[in-house]
Motif scaffolding. Structure first.
Motif, mmCIF file in Angstrom:
data_model
loop_
_atom_site.group_PDB
_atom_site.id
_atom_site.type_symbol
_atom_site.label_atom_id
_atom_site.label_comp_id
_atom_site.label_asym_id
_atom_site.label_seq_id
_atom_site.Cartn_x
_atom_site.Cartn_y
_atom_site.Cartn_z
ATOM 1 N N CYS A 133 -5.726 -2.880 0.006
ATOM 2 C CA CYS A 133 -4.868 -2.904 1.193
ATOM 3 C C CYS A 133 -5.565 -3.689 2.299
ATOM 4 O O CYS A 133 -6.745 -3.493 2.563
ATOM 5 C CB CYS A 133 -4.589 -1.480 1.646
ATOM 6 S SG CYS A 133 -3.678 -1.423 3.189
ATOM 7 N N CYS A 173 0.012 3.138 3.591
ATOM 8 C CA CYS A 173 0.423 2.650 4.912
ATOM 9 C C CYS A 173 1.466 1.538 4.850
ATOM 10 O O CYS A 173 1.988 1.129 5.878
ATOM 11 C CB CYS A 173 -0.797 2.199 5.723
ATOM 12 S SG CYS A 173 -1.552 0.706 5.090
ATOM 13 N N CYS A 197 0.823 -1.200 0.000
ATOM 14 C CA CYS A 197 0.000 0.000 0.000
ATOM 15 C C CYS A 197 0.867 1.265 0.000
ATOM 16 O O CYS A 197 1.764 1.398 0.829
ATOM 17 C CB CYS A 197 -0.908 -0.022 1.225
ATOM 18 S SG CYS A 197 -1.943 1.431 1.361
ATOM 19 N N CYS A 216 -5.775 -0.650 5.479
ATOM 20 C CA CYS A 216 -6.602 0.557 5.425
ATOM 21 C C CYS A 216 -7.669 0.509 4.340
ATOM 22 O O CYS A 216 -8.526 1.386 4.274
ATOM 23 C CB CYS A 216 -5.715 1.803 5.264
ATOM 24 S SG CYS A 216 -5.035 1.997 3.597
#
Ligand SMILES: [Zn+2]
Length: 90
Positions: A24, A7, A4, A27
């Motif tokens: 992801c 994050c 991702c 998140c």
């Protein structure tokens, strides 16, 4: 494995509508899946479909109900043929 951009968690291919996206695991951020992943994903889902179809066919072949129906259909067919022959004979 893609990560991702927001994050850094690993992203997994997820089927969405008629396509596949990388989502992801942390998140939920989504990006369009690259072509090689789309190809692999479609190949995998096709293989699964084939296994399911083969299983259904083998179950049908073992089915006693289907055998009975087939015998019944044969008898009805012979009766029909005999009737037709009888009509021609008169
Ligand atoms: Zn993320």
């Amino acid at each position: 494995m893609k990560f991702c951009p927001k994050c850094g968690a690993p992203m997994v291919p997820v089927k969405k509508d008629n396509t596949v996206v990388l989502k992801c695991t942390k998140c939920g951020y989504e990006i369009p899946a690259p072509p090689e992943i789309l190809k692999k994903y479609r190949l995998e889902s096709r293989t699964k479909e084939k296994i399911v179809t083969t299983k259904v066919i083998s179950e049908r072949e073992e089915s006693e109900v289907d055998k009975e129906l087939l015998e019944q259909a044969k008898e009805e067919y012979y009766e029909f043929v005999l009737e037709q022959m009888g009509e021609y004979g008169e």
